[in-house]
Design a protein around this motif. Structure first.
Motif, short mmCIF file in Angstrom:
data_model
loop_
_atom_site.label_atom_id
_atom_site.label_comp_id
_atom_site.label_asym_id
_atom_site.label_seq_id
_atom_site.Cartn_x
_atom_site.Cartn_y
_atom_site.Cartn_z
N ARG A 4 -0.77 -99.27 -73.62
CA ARG A 4 -0.57 -97.91 -74.13
C ARG A 4 -1.18 -97.72 -75.53
NH1 ARG A 4 5.60 -96.36 -72.27
NH2 ARG A 4 5.15 -96.43 -70.05
N TRP A 5 -1.88 -98.73 -76.01
CA TRP A 5 -2.38 -98.74 -77.39
C TRP A 5 -3.26 -97.54 -77.73
CZ3 TRP A 5 -1.61 -99.76 -82.07
CH2 TRP A 5 -2.64 -99.90 -83.00
N GLN A 6 -4.27 -97.26 -76.92
CA GLN A 6 -5.20 -96.17 -77.26
C GLN A 6 -4.48 -94.82 -77.32
OE1 GLN A 6 -8.16 -96.51 -78.54
NE2 GLN A 6 -8.00 -98.72 -78.25
N GLU A 7 -3.59 -94.58 -76.38
CA GLU A 7 -2.84 -93.32 -76.40
C GLU A 7 -1.88 -93.28 -77.57
OE1 GLU A 7 -1.62 -89.48 -75.33
OE2 GLU A 7 -3.42 -90.62 -74.90
N ARG B 237 -2.36 -94.72 -80.47
CA ARG B 237 -3.20 -94.46 -81.64
C ARG B 237 -3.45 -92.96 -81.79
NH1 ARG B 237 -6.44 -98.50 -83.99
NH2 ARG B 237 -7.91 -96.86 -84.50
N ARG B 238 -3.81 -92.33 -80.69
CA ARG B 238 -4.11 -90.90 -80.72
C ARG B 238 -2.88 -90.09 -81.12
NH1 ARG B 238 -3.45 -86.54 -78.22
NH2 ARG B 238 -2.27 -87.37 -76.47
N ARG B 239 -1.76 -90.36 -80.47
CA ARG B 239 -0.53 -89.60 -80.74
C ARG B 239 -0.02 -89.84 -82.16
NH1 ARG B 239 3.33 -90.13 -75.36
NH2 ARG B 239 1.75 -89.54 -73.83
N HIS C 175 -1.67 -104.43 -82.70
CA HIS C 175 -1.24 -103.20 -82.04
C HIS C 175 0.07 -102.71 -82.66
CE1 HIS C 175 -3.53 -105.55 -78.99
NE2 HIS C 175 -4.16 -104.39 -78.88
N VAL D 98 -2.90 -98.24 -87.34
CA VAL D 98 -3.30 -96.84 -87.19
C VAL D 98 -3.27 -96.13 -88.55
CG1 VAL D 98 -2.81 -94.64 -86.05
CG2 VAL D 98 -2.42 -96.80 -84.83
N ASP E 265 -6.22 -97.05 -90.69
CA ASP E 265 -7.44 -96.38 -90.24
C ASP E 265 -7.48 -94.92 -90.68
OD1 ASP E 265 -8.41 -98.70 -89.09
OD2 ASP E 265 -7.93 -98.13 -87.03
#
Length: 122
Positions: free
Chosen positions: A67-70, A72-74, A109, A114, A117
């Motif tokens: 679920r890492w990419q989602e 990051r986005r959220r 993670h 996040v 970044d």
């Protein structure tokens, strides 16, 4: 326009690792205090709870790398809703080194990755 923050000025460190002289300002960025860590041992200069992921997002993510990419986005979206805390972190980084302290076991993670970044404009 404010100058960019250098990557070397924002470090990440688990709350369970001992503080060091090169840490600069140590800022805990988790909503919950890390289990088993004494406040006196943590050497935290500032605790910014509100910049942490919401409880709902943290529970949804559950530190699942799938679920890492989602996540990051959220989380990046949530961070931008905390402009005052983000400005405080940026100001601290412009004054000198800052270490974002976090409690997660997974050093690749987690919310600190996040947040770093976002601070660096990535």
């Amino acid at each position: 326009m404010q100058q960019r923050i250098a990557a070397r000025d924002i470090k990440l460190k688990r709350a369970y690792n001992p503080p060091s002289t090169g840490d600069g300002t140590r800022i805990l960025i988790d909503r919950l205090w890390p289990r088993g860590v004494k406040k006196s041992d943590a050497a935290i200069d500032r605790w910014i709870k509100d910049i942490a992921p919401s409880t709902a997002l943290r529970k949804w993510f559950g530190h699942d790398p799938a679920r890492w990419q989602e996540f990051r986005r959220r989380y990046a979206t949530e961070i931008r809703n905390h402009a005052d805390q983000l400005a405080e972190l940026r100001a601290a980084a412009h004054k000198g080194p800052v270490t974002l302290v976090f409690g997660a076991r997974d050093e690749l993670h987690n919310d600190a990755v996040v947040l770093r970044d976002v601070l660096l404009g990535r």
